[in-house]
Design a protein around this motif. Structure first.
Motif, PDB file in Angstrom:
ATOM      1  N   VAL A  45       0.851  -1.191   0.000  1.00 49.64           N
ATOM      2  CA  VAL A  45       0.000   0.000   0.000  1.00 49.64           C
ATOM      3  C   VAL A  45       0.885   1.238   0.000  1.00 49.64           C
ATOM      4  CG1 VAL A  45      -1.777   1.303   1.216  1.00 49.64           C
ATOM      5  CG2 VAL A  45      -1.798  -1.202   1.303  1.00 49.64           C
ATOM      6  N   LEU A  46       0.626   2.147  -0.944  1.00 45.81           N
ATOM      7  CA  LEU A  46       1.254   3.469  -0.960  1.00 45.81           C
ATOM      8  C   LEU A  46       0.183   4.437  -0.481  1.00 45.81           C
ATOM      9  CD1 LEU A  46       3.142   3.319  -4.393  1.00 45.81           C
ATOM     10  CD2 LEU A  46       4.011   2.749  -2.109  1.00 45.81           C
ATOM     11  N   LEU A  47       0.426   5.079   0.652  1.00 48.67           N
ATOM     12  CA  LEU A  47      -0.643   5.761   1.372  1.00 48.67           C
ATOM     13  C   LEU A  47      -0.363   7.243   1.593  1.00 48.67           C
ATOM     14  CD1 LEU A  47      -3.207   5.742   3.161  1.00 48.67           C
ATOM     15  CD2 LEU A  47      -1.772   4.903   5.036  1.00 48.67           C
ATOM     16  N   ASP A  48      -1.231   8.089   1.036  1.00 48.37           N
ATOM     17  CA  ASP A  48      -1.208   9.518   1.335  1.00 48.37           C
ATOM     18  C   ASP A  48      -1.938   9.738   2.660  1.00 48.37           C
ATOM     19  OD1 ASP A  48      -0.819  12.270   0.996  1.00 48.37           O
ATOM     20  OD2 ASP A  48      -2.763  12.493  -0.001  1.00 48.37           O
ATOM     21  N   LEU A  49      -1.604  10.824   3.357  1.00 50.98           N
ATOM     22  CA  LEU A  49      -2.225  11.074   4.654  1.00 50.98           C
ATOM     23  C   LEU A  49      -3.420  12.007   4.577  1.00 50.98           C
ATOM     24  CD1 LEU A  49       0.918  11.398   6.969  1.00 50.98           C
ATOM     25  CD2 LEU A  49      -0.545   9.397   6.583  1.00 50.98           C
ATOM     26  N   GLY A  50      -3.390  12.976   3.649  1.00 50.34           N
ATOM     27  CA  GLY A  50      -4.470  13.952   3.561  1.00 50.34           C
ATOM     28  C   GLY A  50      -5.577  13.496   2.646  1.00 50.34           C
ATOM     29  N   LEU A  51      -6.517  12.724   3.174  1.00 55.92           N
ATOM     30  CA  LEU A  51      -7.600  12.163   2.369  1.00 55.92           C
ATOM     31  C   LEU A  51      -8.913  12.879   2.684  1.00 55.92           C
ATOM     32  CD1 LEU A  51      -6.562   8.439   2.830  1.00 55.92           C
ATOM     33  CD2 LEU A  51      -6.227   9.840   0.785  1.00 55.92           C
ATOM     34  N   PRO A  52      -9.833  12.961   1.728  1.00 55.45           N
ATOM     35  CA  PRO A  52     -11.032  13.786   1.910  1.00 55.45           C
ATOM     36  C   PRO A  52     -12.027  13.260   2.941  1.00 55.45           C
ATOM     37  CG  PRO A  52     -11.140  12.596  -0.162  1.00 55.45           C
ATOM     38  CD  PRO A  52      -9.751  12.412   0.366  1.00 55.45           C
ATOM     39  N   ASP A  53     -12.000  11.962   3.210  1.00 53.31           N
ATOM     40  CA  ASP A  53     -12.993  11.399   4.135  1.00 53.31           C
ATOM     41  C   ASP A  53     -12.362  10.802   5.397  1.00 53.31           C
ATOM     42  OD1 ASP A  53     -11.787   9.375   2.710  1.00 53.31           O
ATOM     43  OD2 ASP A  53     -13.577   8.108   2.639  1.00 53.31           O
ATOM     44  N   GLY A  54     -11.126  11.189   5.686  1.00 49.19           N
ATOM     45  CA  GLY A  54     -10.477  10.663   6.888  1.00 49.19           C
ATOM     46  C   GLY A  54      -8.986  10.899   6.840  1.00 49.19           C
ATOM     47  N   ASP A  55      -8.321  10.596   7.945  1.00 49.42           N
ATOM     48  CA  ASP A  55      -6.878  10.792   8.030  1.00 49.42           C
ATOM     49  C   ASP A  55      -6.147   9.494   7.706  1.00 49.42           C
ATOM     50  OD1 ASP A  55      -4.707  12.775   9.084  1.00 49.42           O
ATOM     51  OD2 ASP A  55      -4.212  10.828   9.950  1.00 49.42           O
ATOM     52  N   GLY A  56      -5.069   9.625   6.936  1.00 52.61           N
ATOM     53  CA  GLY A  56      -4.306   8.449   6.543  1.00 52.61           C
ATOM     54  C   GLY A  56      -3.699   7.702   7.707  1.00 52.61           C
ATOM     55  N   MET A  57      -3.389   8.394   8.803  1.00 52.75           N
ATOM     56  CA  MET A  57      -2.845   7.723   9.985  1.00 52.75           C
ATOM     57  C   MET A  57      -3.859   6.718  10.531  1.00 52.75           C
ATOM     58  SD  MET A  57       0.243   8.963  10.626  1.00 52.75           S
ATOM     59  CE  MET A  57       1.263  10.458  10.504  1.00 52.75           C
ATOM     60  N   ASP A  58      -5.115   7.129  10.604  1.00 55.87           N
ATOM     61  CA  ASP A  58      -6.160   6.229  11.088  1.00 55.87           C
ATOM     62  C   ASP A  58      -6.336   5.041  10.145  1.00 55.87           C
ATOM     63  OD1 ASP A  58      -6.689   7.841  13.297  1.00 55.87           O
ATOM     64  OD2 ASP A  58      -8.172   9.043  12.203  1.00 55.87           O
ATOM     65  N   LEU A  59      -6.255   5.306   8.850  1.00 54.07           N
ATOM     66  CA  LEU A  59      -6.362   4.222   7.876  1.00 54.07           C
ATOM     67  C   LEU A  59      -5.202   3.247   8.039  1.00 54.07           C
ATOM     68  CD1 LEU A  59      -7.579   2.799   5.469  1.00 54.07           C
ATOM     69  CD2 LEU A  59      -6.427   4.456   3.971  1.00 54.07           C
ATOM     70  N   CYS A  60      -4.006   3.772   8.268  1.00 57.02           N
ATOM     71  CA  CYS A  60      -2.837   2.911   8.470  1.00 57.02           C
ATOM     72  C   CYS A  60      -3.052   2.000   9.678  1.00 57.02           C
ATOM     73  CB  CYS A  60      -1.584   3.764   8.659  1.00 57.02           C
ATOM     74  SG  CYS A  60      -0.047   2.810   8.743  1.00 57.02           S
ATOM     75  N   ARG A  61      -3.584   2.565  10.755  1.00 55.68           N
ATOM     76  CA  ARG A  61      -3.861   1.748  11.950  1.00 55.68           C
ATOM     77  C   ARG A  61      -4.875   0.654  11.626  1.00 55.68           C
ATOM     78  NH1 ARG A  61      -4.160   7.032  14.198  1.00 55.68           N
ATOM     79  NH2 ARG A  61      -2.324   7.543  15.474  1.00 55.68           N
ATOM     80  N   SER A  62      -5.906   1.001  10.862  1.00 51.29           N
ATOM     81  CA  SER A  62      -6.930   0.017  10.491  1.00 51.29           C
ATOM     82  C   SER A  62      -6.335  -1.113   9.659  1.00 51.29           C
ATOM     83  CB  SER A  62      -8.059   0.695   9.713  1.00 51.29           C
ATOM     84  OG  SER A  62      -8.720   1.654  10.504  1.00 51.29           O
ATOM     85  N   ILE A  63      -5.479  -0.751   8.711  1.00 53.68           N
ATOM     86  CA  ILE A  63      -4.819  -1.770   7.884  1.00 53.68           C
ATOM     87  C   ILE A  63      -3.991  -2.698   8.756  1.00 53.68           C
ATOM     88  CG2 ILE A  63      -3.044  -2.130   6.121  1.00 53.68           C
ATOM     89  CD1 ILE A  63      -4.025   0.504   4.816  1.00 53.68           C
ATOM     90  N   ARG A  64      -3.261  -2.101   9.706  1.00 49.11           N
ATOM     91  CA  ARG A  64      -2.388  -2.891  10.556  1.00 49.11           C
ATOM     92  C   ARG A  64      -3.143  -3.838  11.488  1.00 49.11           C
ATOM     93  NH1 ARG A  64       0.501  -3.712   7.846  1.00 49.11           N
ATOM     94  NH2 ARG A  64       2.477  -2.768   7.332  1.00 49.11           N
ATOM     95  N   GLU A  65      -4.347  -3.464  11.871  1.00 49.77           N
ATOM     96  CA  GLU A  65      -5.138  -4.347  12.720  1.00 49.77           C
ATOM     97  C   GLU A  65      -5.605  -5.583  11.957  1.00 49.77           C
ATOM     98  OE1 GLU A  65      -5.867  -4.287  15.979  1.00 49.77           O
ATOM     99  OE2 GLU A  65      -4.498  -2.590  16.156  1.00 49.77           O
ATOM    100  N   GLN A  66      -5.630  -5.493  10.614  1.00 50.20           N
ATOM    101  CA  GLN A  66      -6.189  -6.563   9.804  1.00 50.20           C
ATOM    102  C   GLN A  66      -5.161  -7.328   8.985  1.00 50.20           C
ATOM    103  OE1 GLN A  66      -9.527  -5.018   7.444  1.00 50.20           O
ATOM    104  NE2 GLN A  66      -9.719  -3.345   8.886  1.00 50.20           N
ATOM    105  N   SER A  67      -3.985  -6.744   8.761  1.00 51.83           N
ATOM    106  CA  SER A  67      -3.083  -7.325   7.762  1.00 51.83           C
ATOM    107  C   SER A  67      -1.629  -6.973   8.042  1.00 51.83           C
ATOM    108  CB  SER A  67      -3.480  -6.812   6.368  1.00 51.83           C
ATOM    109  OG  SER A  67      -2.550  -7.180   5.397  1.00 51.83           O
ATOM    110  N   ASP A  68      -0.743  -7.821   7.519  1.00 50.65           N
ATOM    111  CA  ASP A  68       0.697  -7.564   7.566  1.00 50.65           C
ATOM    112  C   ASP A  68       1.203  -6.974   6.252  1.00 50.65           C
ATOM    113  OD1 ASP A  68       1.340  -8.421  10.172  1.00 50.65           O
ATOM    114  OD2 ASP A  68       1.234 -10.508   9.543  1.00 50.65           O
ATOM    115  N   VAL A  69       0.309  -6.560   5.368  1.00 45.83           N
ATOM    116  CA  VAL A  69       0.725  -6.026   4.078  1.00 45.83           C
ATOM    117  C   VAL A  69       1.679  -4.839   4.272  1.00 45.83           C
ATOM    118  CG1 VAL A  69      -1.219  -4.404   3.867  1.00 45.83           C
ATOM    119  CG2 VAL A  69      -0.124  -5.302   1.809  1.00 45.83           C
TER     120      VAL A  69
END
Length: 217
Positions: A45-69
């Motif tokens: 995953v290549l992840l920008d932080l400034g997203l229109p419907d949420g913060d990329g940091m929160d998305l990163c945490r969500s990904i990490r709770e579900q996957s080792d990608v």
């Protein structure tokens, strides 16, 4: 190799997608958090932080709770505190815009190499079974639900039963840091692990050293 690009800047995303595809990668573009969460499975995953419907940091945490990608943050936020926060959220690397494509590709290859080198197989300690391939844990026939970091800690301990694993190694492999200022976080994770695995195996504290796992009674 499949890449998920999470980026709301259409021009930047288009240019990077073209470059990645020329380099032989498959690319799926997600311009929002919602689109990223609904995307197909990927290798990186290549992840920008400034997203229109949420913060990329929160998305990163969500990904990490579900996957080792593998996750590489791509952002204009270049201050040290942002980098530290991103890495602590679970990102494997943090790249500040603007950057050269050759540098990005080298960082991608490094993250993918680390992912391929992760151990696989089944670890059994007492009545506890840790399946590294399926990312699952069972106590006898009953499944146990763990967070990502709890699973990583258990996998490290279970790989070497009855051997003391040093605290600094656990920090390096799970939190990707040598700084032990978050010592209470490690202890809290171990307490949670003990409560979840019950009598299936015992996690012992080795004072001044770290932890080890042994078969339960």
């Amino acid at each position: 190799m499949r890449i998920l690009l999470v980026e709301d800047d259409h021009r930047f995303a288009t240019a990077l997608t073209v470059a990645l595809r020329r380099a032989g990668y498959e690319v799926e573009h997600a311009p929002t958090v919602a689109a990223a969460l609904a995307a197909s499975a990927c290798d990186l995953v290549l992840l920008d932080l400034g997203l229109p419907d949420g913060d990329g940091m929160d998305l990163c945490r969500s990904i990490r709770e579900q996957s080792d990608v593998g996750v590489i943050i791509l952002t204009a936020r270049g201050q040290e505190r942002d980098t530290v926060t991103g890495l602590r959220c679970g990102a494997d690397d943090y790249v500040v815009k603007p950057f050269g494509f050759a540098e990005l590709q080298a960082r991608m290859e490094a993250v993918l190499r680390r992912a391929r080198s992760r151990p696989s197989g089944l670890r059994v300690v007492g009545k506890l079974r840790v399946d590294l391939d399926r990312h699952s844990v069972h106590l006898g026939s009953e499944p146990i639900t763990l967070t990502r970091k709890e699973f990583q800690l258990l996998a490290i301990l279970a790989a070497e039963p009855e051997v003391a694993v040093r605290r600094d190694r656990l920090f390096a492999e799970v939190w990707h840091t040598s700084w032990q200022g978050t010592s209470r976080t490690l202890d809290a994770h171990m307490t949670a692990l003990r409560s979840k695995i019950g009598a299936g195996a015992e996690i012992q504290t080795i004072r001044g050293v770290g932890y080890r796992i042994v078969a339960g009674g």
